[in-house]
Design a protein around this motif. Structure first.
Motif, PDB file in Angstrom:
ATOM      1  N   SER A 209     -42.019 -18.294  16.518  1.00 32.46           N
ATOM      2  CA  SER A 209     -41.079 -17.782  18.137  1.00 32.46           C
ATOM      3  C   SER A 209     -39.882 -18.534  18.811  1.00 32.46           C
ATOM      4  O   SER A 209     -39.994 -17.846  19.146  1.00 32.46           O
ATOM      5  CB  SER A 209     -42.648 -17.194  19.329  1.00 32.46           C
ATOM      6  OG  SER A 209     -44.091 -16.201  19.106  1.00 32.46           O
ATOM      7  N   ALA A 210     -40.740 -19.976  19.191  1.00 30.20           N
ATOM      8  CA  ALA A 210     -39.831 -20.212  19.870  1.00 30.20           C
ATOM      9  C   ALA A 210     -38.546 -20.884  18.991  1.00 30.20           C
ATOM     10  O   ALA A 210     -37.232 -20.774  19.601  1.00 30.20           O
ATOM     11  CB  ALA A 210     -40.429 -22.125  20.086  1.00 30.20           C
ATOM     12  N   GLY A 211     -38.587 -21.183  17.408  1.00 28.44           N
ATOM     13  CA  GLY A 211     -37.122 -21.123  16.271  1.00 28.44           C
ATOM     14  C   GLY A 211     -36.257 -19.402  16.386  1.00 28.44           C
ATOM     15  O   GLY A 211     -35.292 -19.371  16.464  1.00 28.44           O
ATOM     16  N   GLY A 212     -37.185 -18.434  16.877  1.00 27.74           N
ATOM     17  CA  GLY A 212     -36.750 -17.139  16.854  1.00 27.74           C
ATOM     18  C   GLY A 212     -35.809 -17.056  17.709  1.00 27.74           C
ATOM     19  O   GLY A 212     -34.430 -16.923  17.346  1.00 27.74           O
ATOM     20  N   ARG A 234     -30.956  -8.747  17.867  1.00 28.60           N
ATOM     21  CA  ARG A 234     -31.978  -8.721  16.674  1.00 28.60           C
ATOM     22  C   ARG A 234     -31.237  -9.301  16.171  1.00 28.60           C
ATOM     23  O   ARG A 234     -32.164  -9.138  14.583  1.00 28.60           O
ATOM     24  CB  ARG A 234     -31.721  -6.808  17.052  1.00 28.60           C
ATOM     25  CG  ARG A 234     -33.091  -6.440  15.684  1.00 28.60           C
ATOM     26  CD  ARG A 234     -32.913  -5.394  16.290  1.00 28.60           C
ATOM     27  NE  ARG A 234     -31.909  -4.669  14.720  1.00 28.60           N
ATOM     28  CZ  ARG A 234     -31.911  -4.287  13.211  1.00 28.60           C
ATOM     29  NH1 ARG A 234     -33.529  -5.680  12.588  1.00 28.60           N
ATOM     30  NH2 ARG A 234     -31.267  -4.602  13.007  1.00 28.60           N
ATOM     31  N   GLU A 235     -29.912  -8.976  14.757  1.00 29.46           N
ATOM     32  CA  GLU A 235     -30.104  -9.488  13.700  1.00 29.46           C
ATOM     33  C   GLU A 235     -29.810 -10.834  13.614  1.00 29.46           C
ATOM     34  O   GLU A 235     -30.535 -11.753  12.679  1.00 29.46           O
ATOM     35  CB  GLU A 235     -28.756  -9.062  13.391  1.00 29.46           C
ATOM     36  CG  GLU A 235     -28.207  -7.436  13.462  1.00 29.46           C
ATOM     37  CD  GLU A 235     -26.705  -7.723  12.951  1.00 29.46           C
ATOM     38  OE1 GLU A 235     -25.954  -8.373  12.723  1.00 29.46           O
ATOM     39  OE2 GLU A 235     -26.153  -5.820  12.285  1.00 29.46           O
ATOM     40  N   VAL A 236     -29.548 -11.688  14.523  1.00 30.32           N
ATOM     41  CA  VAL A 236     -30.268 -13.687  14.810  1.00 30.32           C
ATOM     42  C   VAL A 236     -31.626 -14.095  14.859  1.00 30.32           C
ATOM     43  O   VAL A 236     -31.789 -14.270  13.920  1.00 30.32           O
ATOM     44  CB  VAL A 236     -28.908 -13.624  16.113  1.00 30.32           C
ATOM     45  CG1 VAL A 236     -29.350 -14.698  16.667  1.00 30.32           C
ATOM     46  CG2 VAL A 236     -27.911 -13.394  15.790  1.00 30.32           C
ATOM     47  N   ALA A 237     -32.354 -13.122  15.390  1.00 30.15           N
ATOM     48  CA  ALA A 237     -33.701 -12.588  15.786  1.00 30.15           C
ATOM     49  C   ALA A 237     -34.155 -12.302  14.393  1.00 30.15           C
ATOM     50  O   ALA A 237     -35.440 -13.193  14.160  1.00 30.15           O
ATOM     51  CB  ALA A 237     -34.042 -12.967  16.315  1.00 30.15           C
ATOM     52  N   ARG A 238     -33.656 -11.139  13.502  1.00 32.69           N
ATOM     53  CA  ARG A 238     -33.952 -11.078  12.499  1.00 32.69           C
ATOM     54  C   ARG A 238     -35.775 -10.490  12.470  1.00 32.69           C
ATOM     55  O   ARG A 238     -36.679 -10.864  12.129  1.00 32.69           O
ATOM     56  CB  ARG A 238     -34.675 -12.065  11.287  1.00 32.69           C
ATOM     57  CG  ARG A 238     -33.522 -12.778  10.246  1.00 32.69           C
ATOM     58  CD  ARG A 238     -33.383 -13.064   9.903  1.00 32.69           C
ATOM     59  NE  ARG A 238     -32.231 -14.017   9.209  1.00 32.69           N
ATOM     60  CZ  ARG A 238     -31.789 -15.115   7.827  1.00 32.69           C
ATOM     61  NH1 ARG A 238     -32.784 -15.466   7.509  1.00 32.69           N
ATOM     62  NH2 ARG A 238     -31.397 -15.284   7.296  1.00 32.69           N
ATOM     63  N   VAL A 239     -35.408  -9.406  13.596  1.00 26.80           N
ATOM     64  CA  VAL A 239     -36.564  -9.222  14.158  1.00 26.80           C
ATOM     65  C   VAL A 239     -36.299  -7.300  14.634  1.00 26.80           C
ATOM     66  O   VAL A 239     -34.948  -7.389  14.662  1.00 26.80           O
ATOM     67  CB  VAL A 239     -37.439  -9.470  15.257  1.00 26.80           C
ATOM     68  CG1 VAL A 239     -38.057 -10.546  15.287  1.00 26.80           C
ATOM     69  CG2 VAL A 239     -36.395 -10.156  16.308  1.00 26.80           C
TER      70      VAL A 239
END
Length: 322
Positions: A209-212, A234-239
């Motif tokens: 989670s920290a990395g995201g 959302r695209e940067v976090a890939r979630v």
């Protein structure tokens, strides 16, 4: 006790209590005072501004009641140097004596009665300073804001904290460089969060989670001049969008949009304090605040003053030093 402001910081000495109260209203926090019906008490105050902190040492020379609905955008840390203080808040009454600390949260109603021989030292801290310190430690920021517990505290249990405040007073009176001031104010905020009981959850986020979130945070910091949408984040976090909201809730207690707006405001606030800062309008527009009236009101609620006041204070400081 460590020296907390010397005579070099004297503003009023044996002055009219209402004049001192008016000065406090302008620099330390909005309040009302009630003095004895007879007599002319002689009040005194020392004051310094240090980065976003205000340092104040004050006595009213008579029994005085100080009231305020709430401080809203600031915390008040008060150290009793002499005399005593009775605090009435949310149905609880406490008596504070020399060497004890009283910390007033932004949403706490203020009702304090100081004895005639009371002298106190106050540190005014903006809300965003404590919030940033919480985020720097990777602790979970409470959704309702950081609140310190109302337990009694004495200085003996706060290892080195008074010495730190004494050093800050010395640096303030020595006109320390802005970079030094910023470093010290961050240390004060971190110390308070580490030493005093609060509603902050001191837990480290899971590695994944920290990395995201860190990737999203870095993206936001690099694009504060741009429009930043939820889809981009959302695209940067890939979630998924739902997971993105949960990610922000877990790490900062804010929605993505609220966090982006907060960071933009904080960047504007920082830029307006720099020597040679451009006009408020230019800096605001550069960060996407096109509705200037709405921006000014949001800024005031966040930092306790209008952006024009921040900019003007910086200009006045530059003129004095020049």
């Amino acid at each position: 006790m460590t020296t907390l402001l010397s005579e070099r910081s004297r503003i009023f000495e044996q002055a009219d209590a209402h004049a001192v109260s008016e000065y406090v209203n302008q620099h330390v926090g909005s309040h009302c005072i009630r003095l004895p019906p007879r007599g002319r008490p002689q009040a005194s105050i020392k004051h310094r501004t240090f980065s976003s902190l205000d340092l104040c040492r004050i006595s009213y020379g008579a029994r005085v009641q100080v009231t305020s609905p709430a401080l809203e955008t600031i915390y008040h840390l008060q150290i009793l140097l002499s005399g005593h203080c009775r605090s009435s808040s949310r149905g609880e009454e406490r008596i504070y004596t020399p060497g004890e600390i009283l910390l007033i949260n932004p949403d706490d109603p203020v009702d304090l009665t100081y004895s005639a021989d009371c002298e106190k030292f106050i540190v005014k801290l903006p809300v965003r300073l404590l919030e940033n310190a919480c985020l720097d430690q990777h602790w979970l920021l409470p959704r309702q804001g950081i609140r310190f517990d109302s337990e009694r505290r004495d200085l003996a249990g706060l290892d080195g904290f008074v010495q730190l405040l004494g050093l800050i007073c010395h640096e303030a009176e020595s006109c320390a460089e802005p970079e030094i001031q910023t470093l010290y104010e961050r240390i004060v905020a971190s110390k308070l969060l580490g030493l005093l009981a609060s509603n902050v959850q001191r837990v480290c986020p899971e590695a994944e989670s920290a990395g995201g979130f860190e990737a999203v945070r870095q993206f936001i910091e690099a694009h504060l001049h741009d429009e930043i949408g939820v889809e981009q984040l959302r695209e940067v976090a890939r979630v998924s969008e739902r997971s993105l909201y949960l990610l922000f809730e877990r790490h900062v207690g804010l929605s993505p949009r609220d966090y982006v707006r907060q960071r933009k405001l904080e960047r504007v606030h920082a830029l307006l304090q720099l020597p040679g800062a451009r006009s408020v309008t230019e800096v605001a527009l550069d960060h996407g605040f096109v509705h200037l009236g709405r921006f000014s009101e949001t800024y005031r609620k966040r930092f306790g003053e209008l952006p024009s006041h921040t900019w003007r204070r910086q200009r006045q400081g530059a003129a004095r030093s020049g």
